[in-house]
Design a protein around this motif. Structure first.
Motif, mmCIF file in Angstrom:
data_model
loop_
_atom_site.group_PDB
_atom_site.id
_atom_site.type_symbol
_atom_site.label_atom_id
_atom_site.label_comp_id
_atom_site.label_asym_id
_atom_site.label_seq_id
_atom_site.Cartn_x
_atom_site.Cartn_y
_atom_site.Cartn_z
ATOM 1 N N HIS A 159 7.897 -5.104 9.716
ATOM 2 C CA HIS A 159 8.515 -6.080 10.597
ATOM 3 C C HIS A 159 9.299 -7.101 9.789
ATOM 4 N N PRO A 160 10.474 -7.518 10.269
ATOM 5 C CA PRO A 160 11.276 -8.487 9.548
ATOM 6 C C PRO A 160 10.500 -9.771 9.280
ATOM 7 N N SER A 161 10.806 -10.404 8.160
ATOM 8 C CA SER A 161 10.080 -11.595 7.728
ATOM 9 C C SER A 161 10.573 -12.846 8.444
ATOM 10 N N SER A 162 9.675 -13.789 8.630
ATOM 11 C CA SER A 162 10.046 -15.101 9.145
ATOM 12 C C SER A 162 9.913 -16.138 8.040
ATOM 13 N N ALA A 163 10.185 -15.717 6.802
ATOM 14 C CA ALA A 163 10.044 -16.602 5.648
ATOM 15 C C ALA A 163 11.006 -17.774 5.765
ATOM 16 N N PRO A 164 10.676 -18.915 5.134
ATOM 17 C CA PRO A 164 11.562 -20.075 5.197
ATOM 18 C C PRO A 164 12.925 -19.779 4.580
ATOM 19 N N ARG A 165 13.877 -20.631 4.919
ATOM 20 C CA ARG A 165 15.253 -20.441 4.465
ATOM 21 C C ARG A 165 15.311 -20.339 2.947
ATOM 22 N N TRP A 166 16.130 -19.426 2.497
ATOM 23 C CA TRP A 166 16.266 -19.141 1.068
ATOM 24 C C TRP A 166 17.670 -19.497 0.640
ATOM 25 N N ASP A 167 17.796 -20.252 -0.459
ATOM 26 C CA ASP A 167 19.104 -20.638 -0.975
ATOM 27 C C ASP A 167 19.430 -19.751 -2.171
ATOM 28 N N VAL A 168 20.380 -18.833 -1.991
ATOM 29 C CA VAL A 168 20.684 -17.866 -3.051
ATOM 30 C C VAL A 168 21.256 -18.545 -4.293
ATOM 31 N N PRO A 192 19.364 -9.829 -2.768
ATOM 32 C CA PRO A 192 18.073 -9.318 -2.297
ATOM 33 C C PRO A 192 17.109 -8.998 -3.436
ATOM 34 N N VAL A 193 17.646 -8.541 -4.555
ATOM 35 C CA VAL A 193 16.819 -8.192 -5.707
ATOM 36 C C VAL A 193 16.185 -9.449 -6.287
ATOM 37 N N VAL A 194 16.986 -10.489 -6.453
ATOM 38 C CA VAL A 194 16.492 -11.735 -7.020
ATOM 39 C C VAL A 194 15.432 -12.357 -6.104
ATOM 40 N N ARG A 195 15.677 -12.291 -4.808
ATOM 41 C CA ARG A 195 14.670 -12.828 -3.889
ATOM 42 C C ARG A 195 13.382 -12.020 -3.970
ATOM 43 N N ALA A 196 13.494 -10.703 -4.107
ATOM 44 C CA ALA A 196 12.308 -9.865 -4.223
ATOM 45 C C ALA A 196 11.489 -10.209 -5.460
ATOM 46 N N GLY A 243 17.083 -6.363 1.874
ATOM 47 C CA GLY A 243 18.495 -6.020 1.790
ATOM 48 C C GLY A 243 19.340 -7.113 2.409
ATOM 49 N N PRO A 244 20.657 -6.946 2.474
ATOM 50 C CA PRO A 244 21.544 -7.945 3.074
ATOM 51 C C PRO A 244 21.341 -8.056 4.581
ATOM 52 N N ARG A 245 21.622 -9.234 5.115
ATOM 53 C CA ARG A 245 21.309 -9.548 6.508
ATOM 54 C C ARG A 245 22.142 -8.775 7.522
ATOM 55 N N PHE A 246 23.450 -8.618 7.276
ATOM 56 C CA PHE A 246 24.326 -8.053 8.299
ATOM 57 C C PHE A 246 24.442 -6.544 8.152
ATOM 58 N N PHE A 247 23.770 -5.823 9.053
ATOM 59 C CA PHE A 247 23.808 -4.360 9.094
ATOM 60 C C PHE A 247 23.360 -3.721 7.779
ATOM 61 N N GLY A 248 22.626 -4.470 6.963
ATOM 62 C CA GLY A 248 22.190 -3.944 5.679
ATOM 63 C C GLY A 248 23.302 -3.798 4.670
ATOM 64 N N GLN A 258 23.251 -12.818 3.361
ATOM 65 C CA GLN A 258 22.038 -13.353 2.762
ATOM 66 C C GLN A 258 20.918 -12.303 2.778
ATOM 67 N N PRO A 259 19.993 -12.386 1.832
ATOM 68 C CA PRO A 259 18.913 -11.390 1.790
ATOM 69 C C PRO A 259 17.860 -11.629 2.864
ATOM 70 N N ARG A 260 17.351 -10.538 3.393
ATOM 71 C CA ARG A 260 16.268 -10.623 4.382
ATOM 72 C C ARG A 260 15.371 -9.396 4.244
ATOM 73 N N GLN A 261 14.165 -9.521 4.768
ATOM 74 C CA GLN A 261 13.287 -8.362 4.825
ATOM 75 C C GLN A 261 13.776 -7.430 5.919
ATOM 76 N N GLU A 262 13.843 -6.138 5.607
ATOM 77 C CA GLU A 262 14.276 -5.136 6.561
ATOM 78 C C GLU A 262 13.084 -4.366 7.114
ATOM 79 N N THR A 263 13.267 -3.824 8.295
ATOM 80 C CA THR A 263 12.328 -2.830 8.794
ATOM 81 C C THR A 263 12.409 -1.602 7.890
ATOM 82 N N VAL A 264 11.259 -1.082 7.497
ATOM 83 C CA VAL A 264 11.263 0.102 6.629
ATOM 84 C C VAL A 264 11.900 1.269 7.379
#
Length: 316
Positions: free
Chosen positions: A3-12, A254-258, A271-276, A280-286
């Motif tokens: 399930h996608p993450s609800s982690a706090p805002r991340w500043d790349v 996404p790598v740096v955030r991981a 992966g990236p937020r928009f259509f993968g 910005q990086p976000r957790q994706e559904t596997v």
């Protein structure tokens, strides 16, 4: 995990401090790996670039130091296509613990003929997957010595439409360069998820995360001379593509955030937020096919047989 993450805002552009941490980035001398190394260096960590080429590694180190004043960066020789060299490369790190490894290095061939490593493995599968599989085996004691180390495996959006052929992992019967590349990256992603399952079963403090850069083009990547130089003409030609994809500097996010985000958990895909593909990086559904543990387990056993090592077993 799914399930996608609800982690706090991340500043790349302002990663949290990783002062005192030690990270290894394979293939950190070019492309996305160089930007991953640059961004991790900005966190205050010591970053080690694993590279086949000493000259390219030195160029990347110079580029990073010019962008990150006081950067703690160095390089070690690393050839993932040569399994016999991996133990000495890990010894060359000269550290008593490793807080994260980024499995980024890779080979991508565009044209036939099929090529092999010195051990007789198809070059892309042998380098991208089997090389990192074996490297993890040699690194595990250093990762286990850290309080909460991470293995971050860099997959590819190209793997989303591929499926592994467990009967032809080496592409001996069906070699098409782009397909073989996509399957090698898919194998890496299966590995990253299966590694986390096995580490959890052992009660290990090490976690494993998968990340991918989305659509990352050289023509949308800012210059980092002498590692990468983007011409004005290339920038103008690629401007329309920026609506859908991004540069390699953003592909590193996404790598740096991981690696750095304390909210990231093992077994996740980032992966990236928009259509993968961009953003910005976000957790994706596997991805559904990646969620099949039977394929991952079969690949693991085959990889153990092909390399002669088990990443969660003791180094020989």
């Amino acid at each position: 995990m799914s399930h996608p993450s609800s982690a706090p805002r991340w500043d790349v552009r302002r990663p949290p401090s990783a002062e005192g941490s030690v990270f290894l980035v394979t293939g950190g001398n070019a492309g996305i790996g160089c930007f991953v190394a640059e961004q991790l260096a900005a966190s205050g960590a010591t970053v080690v670039l694993g590279s086949r080429s000493a000259a390219r590694a030195e160029a990347a180190l110079g580029s990073i130091r010019s962008r990150v004043p006081g950067a703690r960066v160095r390089a070690v020789p690393l050839d993932l296509a040569d399994p016999s060299s991996l133990g000495p490369s890990v010894d060359a790190l000269g550290v008593d613990r490793l807080d994260a490894v980024v499995h980024n290095a890779g080979v991508a061939l565009d044209d036939p003929p099929r090529q092999e490593t010195r051990d007789g493995h198809e070059l892309m599968f042998g380098t991208n997957h089997l090389g990192h599989f074996a490297l993890t085996h040699w690194l595990m004691p250093l990762l286990s010595a850290a309080p909460a180390a991470r293995v971050v495996t860099v997959g590819s959006f190209a793997a989303k439409t591929e499926r592994l052929d467990l009967a032809d992992l080496q592409s001996r019967h069906d070699y098409r360069p782009k397909r073989t590349y996509g399957r090698s990256k898919l194998a890496q992603m299966y590995f990253g998820l299966e590694l986390d399952r096995r580490l959890r079963a052992l009660g290990s403090t090490v976690t494993s995360v998968v990340a991918h850069p989305g659509g990352a083009l050289d023509s949308l990547t800012p210059s980092r001379p002498p590692v990468h130089v983007r011409t004005t003409a290339a920038r103008l030609r690629s401007a329309p593509a920026a609506l859908f994809v991004q540069g390699k500097h953003a592909g590193a996010w996404p790598v740096v955030r991981a690696v750095l985000d304390p909210a990231v958990r093992g077994g996740q895909v980032w992966g990236p937020r928009f259509f993968g593909l961009r953003g910005q990086p976000r957790q994706e559904t596997v991805w559904p096919h990646l969620a099949d543990p039977s394929v991952a387990a079969a690949l693991w056993e085959a990889s153990c047989a092909l390399t002669g090592v088990d990443p969660v077993g003791a180094p020989g």
